[in-house]
Design a protein around this motif. Sequence first.
Motif, short mmCIF file in Angstrom:
data_model
loop_
_atom_site.label_atom_id
_atom_site.label_comp_id
_atom_site.label_asym_id
_atom_site.label_seq_id
_atom_site.Cartn_x
_atom_site.Cartn_y
_atom_site.Cartn_z
N THR A 185 40.04 -13.44 26.51
CA THR A 185 41.26 -13.27 25.70
C THR A 185 40.84 -12.76 24.33
OG1 THR A 185 42.41 -15.07 26.83
CG2 THR A 185 43.23 -14.49 24.65
N THR A 187 42.29 -12.44 20.62
CA THR A 187 43.44 -12.91 19.83
C THR A 187 43.37 -12.37 18.42
OG1 THR A 187 44.85 -14.84 19.51
CG2 THR A 187 42.53 -15.13 18.95
N PRO A 191 42.68 -17.80 15.84
CA PRO A 191 43.01 -18.43 17.13
C PRO A 191 44.27 -19.27 16.98
CG PRO A 191 40.78 -19.01 16.41
CD PRO A 191 41.41 -18.27 15.29
N GLN A 195 45.48 -22.12 22.36
CA GLN A 195 44.28 -21.57 23.03
C GLN A 195 43.13 -22.58 23.01
OE1 GLN A 195 44.00 -18.25 20.40
NE2 GLN A 195 45.04 -16.86 21.80
N ARG A 201 43.01 -24.09 26.88
CA ARG A 201 41.60 -23.71 26.74
C ARG A 201 41.04 -23.18 28.07
NH1 ARG A 201 37.06 -26.30 23.28
NH2 ARG A 201 35.29 -25.41 24.35
N VAL A 204 42.23 -19.34 28.61
CA VAL A 204 41.84 -18.20 27.77
C VAL A 204 40.49 -17.61 28.16
CG1 VAL A 204 43.21 -18.91 25.77
CG2 VAL A 204 40.84 -19.68 25.96
N LEU A 207 37.12 -16.57 24.50
CA LEU A 207 38.13 -16.24 23.49
C LEU A 207 37.49 -15.52 22.31
CD1 LEU A 207 41.03 -16.61 22.32
CD2 LEU A 207 40.25 -18.80 21.38
N GLN A 209 38.22 -13.71 18.59
CA GLN A 209 39.14 -13.58 17.47
C GLN A 209 38.83 -12.25 16.80
OE1 GLN A 209 37.78 -16.07 14.37
NE2 GLN A 209 39.57 -15.83 13.06
#
Length: 531
Positions: A185, A187, A191, A195, A201, A204, A207, A209
């Motif tokens: 993911t 984002t 965050p 997420q 969690r 995603v 993850l 950022q």
Amino acid sequence: MKLLTADQMRQLDRQAIEAVGIPSIVLMENAGRTTYQILRREFPDLTGLVTVIAGRGNNGGDGFVVARYLAHEGLPVQVLVLGEKTRICGDARTNLQILEQIGVDVMEVTTETELTSHLDALYGSDLIVDAIFGTGLNAEVGGLYRQVIEMLNNLPVPVLAVDFPSGLCADSGQALGAAVVAEVTVTYGWPKLGQILPPGRDCVGRLWQVDISIPPPLAQNMPIELAEAQALRLLLPPRPFASHKGTYGHLLVLAGSEGKTGAATLTALAGLRVGAGLVTTGVPASLNDILEVKLTEAMTLPLPEAAGARALGTAALAPLAAFWSGKSAIALGPGLGTHPETGQLVREIVRRASMPLVIDADGLNALAEDLTCLEQVAGPIILTPHPGEMSRLVGKSTKEIQAQRLEQAQALAQRYKVIVVLKGAQTVVAEPQGRVSINPTGNPALASGGTGDVLTGMIGGFLAQGLEPFEAARLGVFLHGLAADQRADWQGDCGLLAGELLEELPEVIKEFAAGQLPEVEEEVCYRRVIS
Ligand SMILES: NC(=O)c1ccc[n+]([C@@H]2O[C@H](COP(=O)([O-])OP(=O)(O)OC[C@H]3O[C@@H](n4cnc5c(N)ncnc54)[C@H](OP(=O)(O)O)[C@@H]3O)[C@@H](O)[C@H]2O)c1
């Protein structure tokens, strides 16, 4: 690192556009381009078809930008729009038109039959980009959208989610009907809470950022943060060369009763393990000999007992009050037992002790019987309940507590002007002014008796060294989880003894202080938050 709710993110978007003057289409371009960059970093060998599935909002718009960069690179890309293209407006519409101008296939999917007609291509894709819903999801997902989400979760094709796995609530981390389970993911800006909180969690995946040009100072007063090693490291008390045990404070531990001398031992040793200079353990007099044997480095203080019980009684208050003068902090509660006299003693200590107190276990149970003592506290207080203890403190079921961990911790902290450490997966630390820190370290190895006593001693040890209560709590919780994570690396997440956690602490703290422990992967404009 700040964590935002969907509303807070919208507020920052608006400020960036209206107050700072960044055109919204620039934000969309940055979002789509950085997503494409992460996509290539995560899937460097990609040569086959990429299918972007887009909704009608700005999340879909970001997906159109990703598709454009893939097309520029010469990768085969197709776009499926869930809904009528004519209903797409604003920046998303502009990007849709650009995409069509450069000859990318953009197909509408408005019925199940149309969806079925794309099944072979979906199966044949090397990657699917989920740009259906982001933070704008406003209700339970149903109909065609739900079918698509469920289908994506059944395809043997990896999914990269644009900003948010579709269907996941940005604030609670719960699936609204159904949610995409993504492998990656990307984002935007910061965050989002959903997420990080379970079960979000798990949706995603990895993850990332990314910076899309929203100025970071806009977020500086946002109240929720994910605890991070970089910032916490600065809180470690310095160890000057010319220091001595008096430099690092004297922690008084009040813990233990018949059958629970281990709780007192673990709490005291944890205080020493995090660097407190001196630790004295106040124990029921008839248990003193046992503690003298168990504790070599910590001192003991035999105290009067409740009648007929090997537990602290109210007569302990006077000698205690004489003893605690000049001490730096008190860790109160582990294994104290539930004798009514012990409860009364706990509440009197809370009213009278003016140094910082960390209260756990039976200390909390004593408070739960009469919380009014928290309205008359003499010094700063940290409460460290697990969900069961929290339920007794606030009169709500454990299920209700778990469904609203942040809100419950915040409410208790604000009501009594205390720091609340609500333990569990992703321990929440809340303070009365509204700041909340979510802890990322720890694993199921900590689900074993005595690990909570270790945490109480660690927080007490940091308090004794002069850390502010909110900082002592955050640092203690982070390092406690980190020690369990280090141990789990070679021992797994089962069978950890609380005493082994104590053994792990010096090395973990040494490596943490030196910045040697694995941290988030970070570059100028993006970083990986969860791996
Ligand atoms: N300024 C920018 O360009 C910028 C900056 C940062 C991020 N973003 C991106 O923009 C996203 C937010 O964009 P957005 O506010 O337009 O929201 P969105 O996440 O794109 O979702 C809005 C769309 O989803 C539909 N929708 C919402 N809930 C639904 C449901 N339960 N069932 C069916 N349809 C539903 C809405 O339809 P209705 O309108 O009919 O309700 C609307 O078409 C972020 O996640 C991010 O990807 C953009």
